[in-house]
Write an enzyme that holds these catalytic residues in place. Sequence first.
Site, PDB file in Angstrom:
ATOM      1  N   GLY A  96       1.145  -1.240  -0.011  1.00 10.64           N
ATOM      2  CA  GLY A  96      -0.530   0.187   0.096  1.00 10.64           C
ATOM      3  C   GLY A  96       0.635   1.638  -0.062  1.00 10.64           C
ATOM      4  N   MET A 150       4.786   3.103   1.520  1.00 11.85           N
ATOM      5  CA  MET A 150       6.490   2.715   2.378  1.00 11.85           C
ATOM      6  C   MET A 150       6.719   3.838   3.597  1.00 11.85           C
ATOM      7  SD  MET A 150       8.539  -0.492   3.092  1.00 11.85           S
ATOM      8  CE  MET A 150      10.459   0.232   4.384  1.00 11.85           C
ATOM      9  N   GLU A 151       7.128   3.589   4.364  1.00 14.80           N
ATOM     10  CA  GLU A 151       7.305   4.919   5.041  1.00 14.80           C
ATOM     11  C   GLU A 151       8.722   5.044   5.316  1.00 14.80           C
ATOM     12  OE1 GLU A 151       8.258   0.473   8.286  1.00 14.80           O
ATOM     13  OE2 GLU A 151       6.835   1.666   6.399  1.00 14.80           O
ATOM     14  N   ASN A 152       9.165   5.375   3.714  1.00 10.97           N
ATOM     15  CA  ASN A 152      10.672   5.837   3.914  1.00 10.97           C
ATOM     16  C   ASN A 152      10.863   7.498   4.135  1.00 10.97           C
ATOM     17  OD1 ASN A 152      10.788   4.222   1.995  1.00 10.97           O
ATOM     18  ND2 ASN A 152      10.147   4.740   0.820  1.00 10.97           N
ATOM     19  N   HIS A 203      -0.989   6.077   9.187  1.00 10.75           N
ATOM     20  CA  HIS A 203      -0.518   5.046   8.791  1.00 10.75           C
ATOM     21  C   HIS A 203       1.014   5.135   8.729  1.00 10.75           C
ATOM     22  CE1 HIS A 203       0.237   0.430   8.757  1.00 10.75           C
ATOM     23  NE2 HIS A 203       1.358   0.905   8.040  1.00 10.75           N
ATOM     24  N   GLU A 204       1.154   5.967   7.128  1.00  8.92           N
ATOM     25  CA  GLU A 204       3.453   5.787   7.001  1.00  8.92           C
ATOM     26  C   GLU A 204       3.562   6.999   8.188  1.00  8.92           C
ATOM     27  OE1 GLU A 204       4.294   3.656   5.461  1.00  8.92           O
ATOM     28  OE2 GLU A 204       1.834   2.770   5.245  1.00  8.92           O
ATOM     29  N   HIS A 232       5.027   5.722  11.061  1.00  4.17           N
ATOM     30  CA  HIS A 232       6.181   4.505  11.596  1.00  4.17           C
ATOM     31  C   HIS A 232       7.530   5.694  11.571  1.00  4.17           C
ATOM     32  CE1 HIS A 232       5.223   1.030   9.860  1.00  4.17           C
ATOM     33  NE2 HIS A 232       4.321   1.546   9.260  1.00  4.17           N
TER      34      HIS A 232
END
Length: 838
Positions: free
Chosen positions: A257, A259-261, A291-292, A295
Amino acid sequence: MTSLTRAEAADRAELLTVESYDIDLDLTTGDTRFRSTTTIRFRAARPGSATFVEVKPAELRSVRLNDTPVDAAGLDGNRLPLSGLRAENVLVVEAEMAYTRTGEGLHRFVDPADGETYLYAMSFLDDGQRIFASFDQPDLKAPVTLSVTAPQGWVVAANGALDGTVTDGRRRFVTTRPLATYLVSLIAGPYHARHDEHDGIPLAIYCRRSLAAHLDKDADEIFTVTRQCLDRFHQLFDVRYPFGKYDQAFVPEFNAGAMENPGLVTIRDDYVFRSAVTDSQRELRACTIAHEMAHMWFGDLVTMRWWDDLWLNESFAEYLGSRVTAEATRFTAAWTTFGLRRKGWGYAADQRPSTHPVAPEEVADSAQALLNFDGISYAKGASVLRQLVAWVGDEAFLAGLNAHFAEHAYGNATLADLLAALRRAGGRDLSGWAAAWLREAQVNTLRVEAEVDGAGRYGEVAVVQTAPASHPVLRPHRIGLGLFDRSGTGVVLRERLEIDLDPAVDGGRTVVEGLRGQPAADLLLPNHGDLTYAKVRLDPASAAAVPLILPLLDDSLARAVLWTEMIEAVRDAERPVGDLVALVLAALPVETEAVVVEDVLWVAGRFIDRYLDPAGRSVARGLVAQACDRLLAGAAPGGSVQLAAAHGLIAAADDPARLAAWLAGDGVPAGIEVDDDLRWMLLHRLAVFGAVDQAAIDAEAARDRSAAGAEWAARCTAARPDPAAKERAWREIVGDLELSNRLIEARAAGFWQPEQVELTGSYVERYFAEMPEMARVRTPWVADEIAQLAFPAYAVDPRTRELAAALLARDDIEPGLRRMVTDADDDLRRALAARTGR
């Protein structure tokens, strides 16, 4: 490639301290490869010792350790041995790397809409090795300085902000805070960008140029949600967002979905909506953003030491994603979505043979870690956290989290570290709670037993907790009990009690003394408020009243709990599918939440297509279509519920003539626009019936020359009841390594249809014969997705289970394939039980 083990990672972490990464990428060297030069500065605790560095090159050009050449021929798969370490070391690795089409490493995408090329980096879980050399494990964090040479006119963004001007196409980015290697990312290409700023934090969003108009249309909403979430996290946490800028790039053919970079979140560009969508889809985008962002604290600021503490990343982000969305944005019913959609995912995963604890004692290697990115680590873990908050209180919970951040900022932590912080903040020993909730698998069932006397008053009311024989663990629960009564044309909540279930005290049968002598409610709802993670079962009188009460109940979260109760009872073969279909017909036509419509119809469709024989399926589909028609007629034109009903009708309809008329613009309900995606939904269903030929699919693909159009066309072609089309699609699913991840998955998603069981019968044996080789030649993420999508789910026959058993008896199949087949076989077991009554 060799998977890093937990023991190897611990040994290397004890030996090495990584001081910095300097990564230089040249993206101007052609369409298949790029150049990568990585300089790693690190210390070794024992001079003279040896270790290894990971890299997955197309060609390893040169390696120098402390200015001494290292033989590149020593590369063994993805590991290059390094010996004779000094106390202070400099490693330089020059390599040519391959672009991918799998969503891993540096993914290269050519947009069919305009021919433009786009790149994005995905370093998760251990795919950073496809981009740069590294000591690739979560607890060897280090600052990263990235330089990128890219074609003229390209936009390049990375974790850090751009440092200075562009010289001869080369950009250098500001050195980051210490990062885990799996979080290093960049995008490059002619991306369309929008910029903003909030509370001193630069914001940006990116997408392909062909999606620019759609992104611009929603930019205000995306930026608003981002600002609202940042504000709420700053209210919850003492540490402000710690990574400078906050970019969000919507990228093509993304596997996850998002990515928390840190500094550059990557998100699948399906969230750039090109057609009408329901509010639940917009809510999902908002939850993904939240959500991200969670993180940034859980995973990025404080990173798990090893993948056995994955829950410290995903469970917290899942919990906070729903919580912050509900508290800070217009999507105030996010907990309803969580309760029905996300927890349903968790319940299903937790009852399969592959179930595992939220926080396993040990994850042996990174290959096993990949398998744990599932409904347990996400949804069950988040549910457990919600239960923890109910148990210890929000103030103590947040105090513990803030102490955890303060102690481990920019470093790594474990379950024990977090529990210690929560214990200090709340004064409660959580070891017993953690043992039951985090270290043990499977789900409890809470059943209500209610005695009612002749005067209509409760005698003894008890909540009885049980556990499956395979995992006989009873847990402490804090739950709500809601007493609902019919009143006139509605339903009122008469009273809500909150009670503790403590099996250490009562052995799993908790008597609710507060209800003794009260007038019996029309509906006594356990887990009112959805505070705990457990299946619930109603007392018989309440269960009988649900079809009358559910249509009148204005509490969407309570409705979600009731729908979940029915769904889980059907899954467990305690109720027939017909009961669920009857409830759909009774309650769904007046539903006001799009997510309830979407999820109930999706789950009901899965049960109908697998748990019923063809004759029963046809009748049940007809009843579901009736419910959708009634909802279409009663819902507000142009609203989310009406659109959800239209989508449900298309999926359930067995009337090709009506669908063809809609595709032609005839008989479409007022308020429904037959836009790009709705056209493809109609065409796909018509393709299943054989009501359109390949020429019609090709013509639609020529009209819609987008990436989404190409995926839809592939899915429609695979869905046609044509032997030649099936054979071609199967060969591509199994062995075409040139097609991208999304195009292969689209073919797999279209291949099996419940209406085509006889046509596809010969492919059942081919699945079990040919999937092992497919899984060996593809990368794990893509192979696992194909194995799941291409499983013959509608071949509900004992022979299918025999073939699955034979495959699972082999010792040479990939871990991902083994897990996918094990779980799919268990779903077949349930489907066969539902059909045979055994």
